[in-house]
Every structure is written in C-alpha cells, then in structure tokens.
Design a protein around this motif. Structure first.
Motif, short mmCIF file in Angstrom:
data_model
loop_
_atom_site.label_atom_id
_atom_site.label_comp_id
_atom_site.label_asym_id
_atom_site.label_seq_id
_atom_site.Cartn_x
_atom_site.Cartn_y
_atom_site.Cartn_z
N GLY A 1 41.42 95.94 -7.89
CA GLY A 1 42.27 94.91 -8.48
C GLY A 1 41.97 93.51 -7.98
N PHE A 2 40.87 93.38 -7.24
CA PHE A 2 40.38 92.08 -6.79
C PHE A 2 38.87 92.20 -6.58
N GLY A 3 38.24 91.05 -6.40
CA GLY A 3 36.80 91.02 -6.17
C GLY A 3 36.35 89.57 -6.05
N LEU A 4 35.05 89.37 -6.10
CA LEU A 4 34.54 88.00 -6.11
C LEU A 4 34.60 87.48 -7.53
N PHE A 5 35.16 86.29 -7.67
CA PHE A 5 35.22 85.60 -8.95
C PHE A 5 33.91 84.85 -9.21
N ALA A 6 33.57 84.70 -10.47
CA ALA A 6 32.60 83.70 -10.88
C ALA A 6 33.33 82.36 -10.81
N VAL A 7 32.71 81.35 -10.24
CA VAL A 7 33.33 80.02 -10.12
C VAL A 7 32.58 79.08 -11.06
N GLU A 8 33.32 78.51 -11.99
CA GLU A 8 32.76 77.65 -13.02
C GLU A 8 33.33 76.25 -12.88
N LEU A 9 32.49 75.24 -13.06
CA LEU A 9 32.97 73.85 -13.06
C LEU A 9 33.68 73.59 -14.39
N LEU A 10 34.93 73.14 -14.33
CA LEU A 10 35.69 72.92 -15.56
C LEU A 10 35.04 71.88 -16.47
N GLY A 11 34.53 70.82 -15.90
CA GLY A 11 33.98 69.75 -16.72
C GLY A 11 32.77 70.15 -17.53
N SER A 12 31.87 70.92 -16.94
CA SER A 12 30.59 71.23 -17.59
C SER A 12 30.44 72.69 -18.00
N GLY A 13 31.26 73.58 -17.45
CA GLY A 13 31.09 75.00 -17.71
C GLY A 13 29.97 75.63 -16.90
N GLU A 14 29.36 74.84 -16.01
CA GLU A 14 28.26 75.31 -15.18
C GLU A 14 28.77 76.30 -14.13
N TRP B 1 30.57 93.70 -7.51
CA TRP B 1 31.80 92.89 -7.53
C TRP B 1 32.70 93.32 -8.68
N GLU B 2 32.11 93.60 -9.84
CA GLU B 2 32.90 94.04 -10.99
C GLU B 2 33.51 95.42 -10.73
N GLU B 3 32.77 96.31 -10.08
CA GLU B 3 33.31 97.62 -9.73
C GLU B 3 34.49 97.47 -8.79
N GLU B 4 34.39 96.53 -7.84
CA GLU B 4 35.50 96.31 -6.91
C GLU B 4 36.72 95.81 -7.66
N TRP B 5 36.51 94.93 -8.66
CA TRP B 5 37.63 94.48 -9.49
C TRP B 5 38.30 95.69 -10.14
N ASP B 6 37.51 96.58 -10.71
CA ASP B 6 38.06 97.74 -11.42
C ASP B 6 38.77 98.70 -10.47
N GLU B 7 38.23 98.89 -9.27
CA GLU B 7 38.78 99.85 -8.33
C GLU B 7 39.92 99.29 -7.48
N GLY C 1 29.05 79.23 -8.49
CA GLY C 1 28.81 80.25 -7.48
C GLY C 1 29.83 81.35 -7.57
N ALA C 2 30.17 81.92 -6.42
CA ALA C 2 31.08 83.05 -6.34
C ALA C 2 32.02 82.85 -5.16
N VAL C 3 33.27 83.25 -5.34
CA VAL C 3 34.25 83.25 -4.25
C VAL C 3 35.27 84.33 -4.53
N GLY C 4 35.77 84.93 -3.48
CA GLY C 4 36.82 85.91 -3.70
C GLY C 4 36.97 86.89 -2.57
N LEU C 5 37.58 88.01 -2.91
CA LEU C 5 37.98 89.01 -1.94
C LEU C 5 37.14 90.27 -2.10
N TRP D 1 33.14 88.11 -14.25
CA TRP D 1 31.72 87.85 -14.53
C TRP D 1 31.36 88.12 -15.98
N HIS D 2 30.48 87.27 -16.54
CA HIS D 2 29.93 87.44 -17.88
C HIS D 2 28.44 87.76 -17.76
N ASP D 3 27.88 88.35 -18.79
CA ASP D 3 26.45 88.68 -18.78
C ASP D 3 25.58 87.44 -18.56
#
Length: 177
Positions: free
Chosen positions: A61-74, A53-59, A77-81, A14-16
């Motif tokens: 080693g996985f979490g919900l990803f930010a999902v970005e459309l490659l074509g537009s950068g939009e 979600w970011e805390e879960e990544w840190d603790e 949503g979110a998907v993950g563990l 995730w980004h700000d």
C-alpha cells in the motif's frame, strides 16, 4: 491510484514512459554514488527497480513514487517508502528513500517530495515511525533528513556493501505535516 501534489511536484505511481527518463537519472554516477553499491544502474536494472517498487505498492500500500515537475511534466526522480531489508537494525521497518536528477539538486525538490511522502505515511497509511539510512559524507541527504526532522540514531556497517551507514528515524506521531 494515489497522487500527491505539492507546490511544484506531482508524486504518482509509475508509467511505462518513465523507464527511459529514470534510467537516465540512475545511469548518472554522481546521482548513484551514495545509493546501494554506488554504481550506476543499467536500463534493465532500472526496469527491475520500477517493477519492484510497483510490486511494493500492490503488496504494502506504499512504495516509491515517480516524482514529476508540475510545470513541465518532466520526471524528476523517485521518492517514497519501502520495507528495508538491511542492515539488521532497520530490517522490516518502513524506510524513506529518494533519488533525483542531478540538474535538480539544490532547489529543495528532495525535501519537498520527501516531506509529502512522510505526510502520506502518517495521514493516508497510519504509519507511526519511518527510518532512513544515509552514508557518511552524503551531506545533501543528511541535510534533507535534518529538514524532515529525522534524528540520527546510530552508525552501522552495511552488511552487503561494507561501507558505514548512518541510521535515522522519526516518530510520525509528532510529525508536523
């Protein structure tokens, strides 16, 4: 930092500047109707979600990803563990979840992103089993779970919100990534 590219998506941390677009997604009552208590999330609640979600990544080693459309950068949503905390039948197990902007529904993005998250689980993190919970009536999520090869195991009552939950699981030792 873990980035995953699929043919159409970038799964990343995730980004700000993700807060406002995710808040728009999570403020949509149709998007949120099947998640948690079914109510839209405020900007502050969305900020808390990203922080957790970011805390879960840190603790973990996985979490919900930010999902970005490659074509537009939009932000799509979110998907993950995540480590499930309820219901008791799946508590402390690794679960998969997603939420995408409604305008992107029906185009295969949820399946594509969730499939990449399962590949990440088995290939990068050595996870051998993933669970999921879906509410009866959420046919779109049931469809994604089916495409992932997840098997329905039981129906239980959500102890927090009182509605039924259909529990699914997949043995990733047999996952065809």
């Amino acid at each position: 930092m873990t980035d995953i590219r699929t043919p159409r998506l970038l799964l990343r941390r995730w980004h700000d500047d993700d807060l406002l677009p995710l808040s728009e997604i999570q403020s949509d009552p149709v998007v949120m109707q099947w998640i948690g208590d079914g109510r839209p999330r405020s900007l502050d609640e969305t900020a808390q979600d990203i922080e957790e979600w970011e805390e879960e990544w840190d603790e973990e080693g996985f979490g919900l990803f930010a999902v970005e459309l490659l074509g537009s950068g939009e932000l799509a949503g979110a998907v993950g563990l995540y480590v499930a905390d309820s219901p008791a039948e799946i508590a402390d197990r690794i679960a998969i979840s997603w939420r995408l902007a409604r305008v992107l529904w029906g185009q295969g993005y949820a399946s594509e992103a969730a499939h990449a998250a399962l590949e990440f689980a088995v290939q990068d993190r050595g996870i051998d089993r993933v669970v999921a919970a879906s509410r009866p009536g959420d046919s779109a999520s049931a469809n994604v779970l089916d495409k992932l090869g997840m098997q329905a195991e039981s129906t239980v009552q959500d102890p927090v919100h009182g509605h039924d939950l259909r529990l699914y699981a997949i043995d990733l030792t047999e996952f065809q990534g």
